[in-house]
Design an enzyme around this catalytic site. Structure first.
Site, short mmCIF file in Angstrom:
data_model
loop_
_atom_site.label_atom_id
_atom_site.label_comp_id
_atom_site.label_asym_id
_atom_site.label_seq_id
_atom_site.Cartn_x
_atom_site.Cartn_y
_atom_site.Cartn_z
N ALA A 239 41.01 41.33 38.60
CA ALA A 239 39.57 41.08 38.66
C ALA A 239 38.95 41.36 40.03
O ALA A 239 37.79 41.75 40.11
CB ALA A 239 39.27 39.64 38.25
N GLY A 242 35.19 40.84 41.01
CA GLY A 242 34.55 40.48 39.75
C GLY A 242 33.56 41.44 39.17
O GLY A 242 32.84 41.08 38.23
N GLY A 243 33.49 42.66 39.67
CA GLY A 243 32.51 43.62 39.16
C GLY A 243 32.62 43.84 37.66
O GLY A 243 31.64 43.72 36.91
N LYS A 244 33.82 44.15 37.19
CA LYS A 244 34.01 44.39 35.76
C LYS A 244 34.07 43.08 34.98
O LYS A 244 33.73 43.04 33.80
CB LYS A 244 35.25 45.24 35.52
N ASP A 284 37.09 31.60 33.00
CA ASP A 284 38.09 30.78 33.67
C ASP A 284 38.71 31.61 34.79
O ASP A 284 39.34 32.64 34.53
CB ASP A 284 39.15 30.35 32.65
N ASP A 308 42.23 46.87 35.58
CA ASP A 308 41.51 47.68 36.57
C ASP A 308 42.50 47.90 37.71
O ASP A 308 42.49 47.20 38.71
CB ASP A 308 40.26 46.94 37.04
N CYS A 361 40.17 54.07 39.51
CA CYS A 361 39.14 54.86 40.18
C CYS A 361 39.85 55.97 40.96
O CYS A 361 39.65 56.16 42.15
CB CYS A 361 38.25 54.02 41.09
#
Length: 434
Positions: A239, A242-244, A284, A308, A361
């Site tokens: 995560a 937390g962008g996605k 959570d 990610d 990416c």
């Protein structure tokens, strides 16, 4: 500061970055601290010059037949900014705070040399050791693809549908020149000029109330392609900030169970405030606490695990041009190991009929298709969902979007040249039903 004085400062900064071998961001910060008389416009313009030199580091030196800091700055003005020899000479007039006048050799190089004879890694501005990998994925188009990866990136925003609607937010941000992105139904784009200041979106009411987040359109699309649904159990395994995670939460409409975790708890630090501002209440956050598995209670029950994956970030070179010149082969080997491990971990969390969305990416085949081939060979109960099937039900631009990507039996690849996004690879793997 005059344009000529800004140019002199950029030359000095490039020399500092070269001589001290320090990251450009650090050099720019230290320069700003030592030159407090420089206004925000001056700092933005000087930073723009420095980043553009790093974008065109190899080609500028080739054009000038000189790898000095001054030569690369002058070459960048010709290649990246399109200035004529006369315009460059006018900036280098030897006046107070201005660079010294052009030498005969510099004048001749700016007027007569081209990149026609440059090898691919020079014309495309990337490290020579990556030429084989880029040739594998792009072939003869690698120079054009790499040049697009060296271009200046726009500022992309994602509308958070838990707090706002795209049409209303677009109207609210019209004063910043915002427009809809080509592909994402939630995306807004602000183009940035060479000397543009940061538009300061964090001070906008829409940002403060959580209606927008800064997120590249490619990252938005990667989240959309995971097809998270309300009521599902979804795990964001890497995560980070937390962008996605935020994008997944909006897709789930506050319904279901969303778990965000990361192997490095320091990366998770910003996620708490971001989730609160975005109005997310079903997430959570699990930070590592010692050697114990933070997901030990999850036993093949997740509908979706988003990976990610940690990667080289080659797809984000236009946002961080310094990184490509600092990258070494050893870093790639470490990332490949990390990716294989996190994919194996994800496999154990997914329920029968569930799916893994693997995202990088990166544009490098070793991190993308090769990882998927190795994973499916080791986990025959997983199969890649064809990209056309993944995208078909998501939005009305799916067909045109797929035509702009590079698709394979392992997934799809977005690139700045073809999709106007950062470089992102997405593969959706479904586990066989019981």
């Amino acid at each position: 500061m005059t344009p000529a004085a800004r140019l002199s400062a950029a030359i000095d900064l490039i020399a500092t970055i070269d001589g001290q071998r320090i990251p450009a961001a650090k050099a720019l910060k230290e320069w700003g601290t030592a030159h407090r008389y420089a206004g925000s416009g001056d700092r933005s313009a000087i930073a723009g010059l420095v980043w553009d030199v790093l974008r065109r580091r190899a080609s500028s030196a080739f054009l000038m037949d000189d790898d000095s800091a001054r030569a690369r700055v002058l070459g960048m003005l010709r290649i990246e900014r399109g200035l004529t020899t006369e315009a460059i000479a006018a900036l280098c007039d030897g006046g107070r705070f201005a660079p010294e006048p052009l030498t005969d050799a510099e004048h001749a190089a700016l007027s007569g040399r081209t990149l026609d004879a440059a090898p691919p890694h020079v014309a495309g501005d990337y490290p020579e050791w990556l030429d084989g990998a880029l040739a594998e994925v792009f072939g003869d188009e690698r120079v054009a693809e790499a040049a697009a990866m060296a271009s200046r990136a726009p500022l992309d925003l994602r509308v958070n549908t838990l707090k706002g609607k795209p049409d209303k937010v677009l109207a609210s941000l019209a004063h910043l020149g915002a427009r809809a992105t080509p592909w994402s139904p939630l995306g807004l784009r602000i183009e940035l000029g060479a000397d543009a200041r940061n538009p300061g979106v964090q001070a906008e009411p829409d940002f403060i109330k959580g209606a927008i987040e800064v997120q590249d359109e490619g990252s938005q699309l990667a989240a959309l392609l995971s097809a998270a649904k309300p009521g599902e159990q979804v795990i964001d395994l890497c995560a980070g900030a937390g962008g996605k995670t935020l994008a997944l939460a909006a897709m789930m409409q506050g319904k279901g169970r969303l778990i965000a975790t990361d192997s490095d708890k320091r990366q998770l630090a910003p996620i708490h405030e971001r989730l609160s501002r975005a109005g997310v209440h079903n997430c959570d956050i699990r930070a590592p606490k010692g050697p114990a598995d933070t997901l030990s209670d999850i036993h093949a029950s997740a509908d979706l695990v988003l990976v990610d994956a940690p990667c080289t970030g080659t797809g984000t070179w236009r946002r961080n041009p310094d990184a490509k010149w600092r990258m070494r082969p050893g870093a790639l080997e470490i990332r490949l190991k990390d990716q294989a491990e996190v994919l194996a971990r994800a496999a154990a969390l997914v329920k029968p009929g569930g799916r893994i969305a693997y995202v990088t990416c990166s544009v490098l085949p070793a991190e993308n298709g090769a990882q998927i081939k190795a994973f499916t060979a080791a986990h025959p109960d997983f199969a890649v969902t064809p990209p056309a099937e993944v995208a078909a039900t998501l939005w009305d631009k799916a067909e045109a979007f797929l035509a702009a990507t590079r698709t394979s039996s392992e997934g799809l690849l977005m690139t700045p040249r073809k999709t106007g996004t950062d470089g992102f690879f997405v593969s959706v793997l479904r586990k066989a039903a019981a």
